[in-house]
Design an enzyme around this catalytic site. Sequence first.
Site, PDB file in Angstrom:
ATOM      1  N   CYS A 284      -4.828  -3.082   4.183  1.00 17.69           N
ATOM      2  CA  CYS A 284      -4.327  -2.687   5.494  1.00 17.69           C
ATOM      3  C   CYS A 284      -5.373  -2.742   6.611  1.00 17.69           C
ATOM      4  CB  CYS A 284      -3.706  -1.293   5.399  1.00 17.69           C
ATOM      5  SG  CYS A 284      -2.507  -0.961   6.739  1.00 17.69           S
TER       6      CYS A 284
ATOM      7  N   LYS B 287     -10.447   1.221  -0.782  1.00 15.82           N
ATOM      8  CA  LYS B 287     -10.389   0.966   0.662  1.00 15.82           C
ATOM      9  C   LYS B 287     -11.625   1.492   1.378  1.00 15.82           C
ATOM     10  CE  LYS B 287      -7.025   1.457   4.460  1.00 15.82           C
ATOM     11  NZ  LYS B 287      -5.717   2.060   4.808  1.00 15.82           N
TER      12      LYS B 287
ATOM     13  N   GLU C  82       0.834  -1.202   0.000  1.00 19.12           N
ATOM     14  CA  GLU C  82       0.000   0.000   0.000  1.00 19.12           C
ATOM     15  C   GLU C  82       0.872   1.256   0.000  1.00 19.12           C
ATOM     16  OE1 GLU C  82      -3.460   1.974   2.892  1.00 19.12           O
ATOM     17  OE2 GLU C  82      -1.958   0.619   3.736  1.00 19.12           O
TER      18      GLU C  82
END
EC number: 3.5.1.-
Length: 525
Positions: free
Chosen positions: A199, A167, A72
């Site tokens: 994440c 995300k 990321e």
Amino acid sequence: MAKNYWGFFLFCLALGLMLNLSQQASLFKRDFYTAGVVEFEPSNELSDNLAGYLEIIQSQNATSTDIIVFPESTLNSAGSTTFVPNPEDQINPCLSDPNATYYEEFLVTLSCAARNASKYIVINLTEKQKCEDIPEDTRPCASNGLNVFNTNVVFDRQGVVVSRYRKVHLYGEPKNSTFLPELSTFETDFGVTFGHFICFDILFYTPAHQLIVEQGITDFVYPAMWFSQLPFLTVNGIFSSKAVQIQLGWSYANNVNLLAAGASDPIVGNSGSGIYHGRSGSLRSVMRQESGERSIYVARVPKYRAKRRMKRDLKRQVATSSSFNIKRDYLENFTSEELKIDAGKIGNLSQNLCHGGFCCHFDLAWRSLGKPSRNTSHYSYRVGIYEGWRNEKRLDVNYIRNCGVFTCSGNSIDDCGQLLPDIQRPLVTFTHVEIRVTYPQSREFLLFPDTLLDNLLPLEPKQFEWSQKRISEESHQVRFALRKSLEVKHLLTFGIYGNYYNNECTFGVGTAEEQLECGYKNPKI
């Protein structure tokens, strides 16, 4: 002459198609695929990051890979955003926009790199999209008419964009979230369907756990820039987390393959990459402590052949190294007790510990390594337990039920949850560690082992015992212990992480009427 030429041309074309189909069939039948995850130290220059990506894709170490995953936020930034094709349109930027007139040059270049290397490539980037392209989203738009997303992009072997994921759970990032959460998957020519997320998403039901429960996905790609916390949320750890710690625990608890690629900057707390095969643990993993790197880690990943049961009835609404920077869990909110360790002696503890109505039972035994030398200090241990919301400002929250053993640099709870100086050494060897907990049933929850050694890597499954049994409609019995005859002297964390997400439809939570609506026949008030 012309007739012979065209005949030869058609023969070569047919032969090429047959060889290609044969190769695809072979890949599909194999009981493994070869994956590479990249631990990547970014710079502030897009051109330098892109050059680093291309070097890894073209490297000898990457030759055997079917799929490569990059971390990321290690490619571009808000100053170099790009449009990203809709996967439904099956656009190949390398062929459709070779001069980069619409898509940014780096996206076109990586599409061509995937095509030239004949590999699936997963990248994470900062994406822009026109607000007018999403008319159903009536939220205010920026003055420039653009949304900015933290986005995964997947290229197939031909360079086609076959998947995109934006995300959901932003970690304090000045970016947009989608109007509705996305669930993104992609199929491959080697017979594996992947889900993907980014994440901080790993701590929430949507999308990570939801893809397993509701779609039966068994393989995941996971770009991350994880900021580690002690003691359970290092990538691998328990109450705070190190990247590898949470990665292994999540893969183990769900019994899925996880390809995790981490940003590599230990000074600010970023590191942790690995390839994990469910209950078998790590196939490859790395946790940098001193300096970042740009490296690919490769492993053969066994395929899951059996289909998973899916729940269709769920209706969702929308190191001890001082050079590694790590965050700290809110341990002052825990109920905890220090272990009474006497130098040169054997010790043990058998005790129930509760935080509110949530209780854990600890059985511990240890052997002191002797008296501290004059020029060194030693860390101590506490057992702790917590039930409540995990809150950080401006971040999505989740409800946790955690208990475990963790290290401290002194006798106070304020001395816990921090990286320990290099001069501190283990005072004891643990000869037995066992935790038993009765967890309440819930509509959505995940329980997993959470461990960490002083090399910032977790214990592997062959080193511990884990069992989770549903003992009634209301509860689960969990036992987590060191393997018999195993001794550990470099233990930082050993515990159970209970993630209850939004804590909805948890037995004993809410009114009797609410529990009845969740399906519990004998609600607890």
